[in-house]
Scaffold this motif. Sequence first.
Motif, PDB file in Angstrom:
ATOM      1  N   ALA A 278      -4.245 -32.753  65.109  1.00 31.64           N
ATOM      2  CA  ALA A 278      -4.266 -33.701  63.991  1.00 31.64           C
ATOM      3  C   ALA A 278      -5.154 -34.920  64.253  1.00 31.64           C
ATOM      4  N   VAL A 279      -5.609 -35.080  65.498  1.00 31.68           N
ATOM      5  CA  VAL A 279      -6.415 -36.237  65.897  1.00 31.68           C
ATOM      6  C   VAL A 279      -7.894 -35.942  65.654  1.00 31.68           C
ATOM      7  N   SER A 280      -8.636 -36.946  65.229  1.00 32.08           N
ATOM      8  CA  SER A 280     -10.086 -36.816  65.111  1.00 32.08           C
ATOM      9  C   SER A 280     -10.662 -36.382  66.459  1.00 32.08           C
ATOM     10  N   LEU A 281     -11.664 -35.520  66.440  1.00 34.72           N
ATOM     11  CA  LEU A 281     -12.266 -35.079  67.696  1.00 34.72           C
ATOM     12  C   LEU A 281     -12.765 -36.260  68.523  1.00 34.72           C
ATOM     13  N   LEU A 282     -13.213 -37.302  67.862  1.00 32.00           N
ATOM     14  CA  LEU A 282     -13.680 -38.487  68.585  1.00 32.00           C
ATOM     15  C   LEU A 282     -12.555 -39.228  69.291  1.00 32.00           C
ATOM     16  N   SER A 283     -11.327 -39.020  68.852  1.00 32.91           N
ATOM     17  CA  SER A 283     -10.182 -39.746  69.411  1.00 32.91           C
ATOM     18  C   SER A 283      -9.332 -38.920  70.375  1.00 32.91           C
ATOM     19  N   LEU A 284      -9.717 -37.670  70.624  1.00 31.87           N
ATOM     20  CA  LEU A 284      -8.948 -36.841  71.544  1.00 31.87           C
ATOM     21  C   LEU A 284      -8.929 -37.458  72.938  1.00 31.87           C
ATOM     22  N   SER A 285      -7.776 -37.446  73.569  1.00 37.43           N
ATOM     23  CA  SER A 285      -7.692 -37.896  74.956  1.00 37.43           C
ATOM     24  C   SER A 285      -8.143 -36.755  75.871  1.00 37.43           C
ATOM     25  N   CYS A 286      -8.412 -37.073  77.112  1.00 42.47           N
ATOM     26  CA  CYS A 286      -8.786 -36.047  78.088  1.00 42.47           C
ATOM     27  C   CYS A 286      -7.671 -35.004  78.207  1.00 42.47           C
TER      28      CYS A 286
ATOM     29  N   TYR B 195      -4.058 -32.324  87.873  1.00 47.71           N
ATOM     30  CA  TYR B 195      -4.647 -32.230  89.199  1.00 47.71           C
ATOM     31  C   TYR B 195      -6.158 -32.138  89.070  1.00 47.71           C
ATOM     32  N   GLU B 196      -6.847 -32.319  90.206  1.00 54.94           N
ATOM     33  CA  GLU B 196      -8.305 -32.203  90.212  1.00 54.94           C
ATOM     34  C   GLU B 196      -8.708 -30.846  89.662  1.00 54.94           C
ATOM     35  N   GLY B 197      -9.656 -30.851  88.760  1.00 56.40           N
ATOM     36  CA  GLY B 197     -10.198 -29.599  88.252  1.00 56.40           C
ATOM     37  C   GLY B 197      -9.327 -28.884  87.238  1.00 56.40           C
ATOM     38  N   ASP B 198      -8.340 -29.567  86.651  1.00 54.95           N
ATOM     39  CA  ASP B 198      -7.469 -28.863  85.705  1.00 54.95           C
ATOM     40  C   ASP B 198      -8.216 -28.410  84.453  1.00 54.95           C
ATOM     41  N   LEU B 199      -9.188 -29.196  83.988  1.00 59.02           N
ATOM     42  CA  LEU B 199      -9.988 -28.748  82.843  1.00 59.02           C
ATOM     43  C   LEU B 199     -10.894 -27.594  83.267  1.00 59.02           C
TER      44      LEU B 199
ATOM     45  N   VAL C  26     -17.636 -29.686  82.363  1.00 59.54           N
ATOM     46  CA  VAL C  26     -17.152 -29.003  83.570  1.00 59.54           C
ATOM     47  C   VAL C  26     -18.289 -28.808  84.567  1.00 59.54           C
ATOM     48  N   ARG C  27     -19.462 -28.473  84.080  1.00 62.17           N
ATOM     49  CA  ARG C  27     -20.596 -28.303  84.998  1.00 62.17           C
ATOM     50  C   ARG C  27     -20.885 -29.597  85.739  1.00 62.17           C
ATOM     51  N   GLN C  28     -20.826 -30.721  85.033  1.00 61.53           N
ATOM     52  CA  GLN C  28     -21.154 -31.995  85.659  1.00 61.53           C
ATOM     53  C   GLN C  28     -20.010 -32.578  86.485  1.00 61.53           C
ATOM     54  N   TYR C  29     -18.773 -32.297  86.063  1.00 64.10           N
ATOM     55  CA  TYR C  29     -17.604 -32.893  86.729  1.00 64.10           C
ATOM     56  C   TYR C  29     -16.521 -31.841  86.965  1.00 64.10           C
ATOM     57  N   PRO C  30     -16.773 -30.849  87.812  1.00 64.09           N
ATOM     58  CA  PRO C  30     -15.788 -29.780  87.979  1.00 64.09           C
ATOM     59  C   PRO C  30     -14.453 -30.247  88.554  1.00 64.09           C
ATOM     60  N   GLY C  31     -14.453 -31.336  89.296  1.00 65.80           N
ATOM     61  CA  GLY C  31     -13.215 -31.806  89.909  1.00 65.80           C
ATOM     62  C   GLY C  31     -12.487 -32.878  89.122  1.00 65.80           C
ATOM     63  N   ALA C  32     -12.921 -33.145  87.902  1.00 70.55           N
ATOM     64  CA  ALA C  32     -12.282 -34.200  87.102  1.00 70.55           C
ATOM     65  C   ALA C  32     -10.813 -33.876  86.837  1.00 70.55           C
ATOM     66  N   THR C  33      -9.984 -34.901  86.972  1.00 72.97           N
ATOM     67  CA  THR C  33      -8.560 -34.766  86.676  1.00 72.97           C
ATOM     68  C   THR C  33      -8.328 -35.190  85.239  1.00 72.97           C
ATOM     69  N   MET C  34      -7.788 -34.296  84.439  1.00 72.34           N
ATOM     70  CA  MET C  34      -7.501 -34.607  83.039  1.00 72.34           C
ATOM     71  C   MET C  34      -6.028 -34.915  82.831  1.00 72.34           C
TER      72      MET C  34
END
Length: 144
Positions: free
Chosen positions: A38-46, A81-85, A70-78
């Motif tokens: 229901a949230v605007s794509l611009l307002s989606l949280s990680c 845990y690290e890399g969950d996305l 994902v290519r640029q930040y494979p270990g990002a925590t959303m």
Amino acid sequence: FRRLLFRSPPVESLDALDGNVITNTPTPMIERIAAARAVSLLSLSCAQVRLLVSQREGLQWLAQPVAVFVRQYPGATMTFYEGDLSLAALKVFDEIMMIAPVQAREMLDADFSQIAPDLRKAEKDFSSEVEQALASAKCLAPQH
């Protein structure tokens, strides 16, 4: 995250874009999915992006920017845990590949070996899950 994820995203929500509004929310998971849709794509949280990808929701609009991220930040925590996305994206790689094949193949160039190294030591199932998802994705994109 938003600037990288959405270079020129639609301002509508997934509900508005695909017309599929979730009205029956019998579980907390479905409530969270309905709220994210229901949230605007611009307002989606990680966390909402990770949830939607893991549930194969809105991939028509999320596949390309998620693959780039994902290519640029494979270990990002959303969320967890690290890399969950990254793991979520690898698990739905078949759909990402169909929607955004160039970005999907490029996503496989990321260094996934660094995803949650401490968690890998403590949780062998997680390590195995990452390796299986990556192997499956590489089978779908044989040039990698």
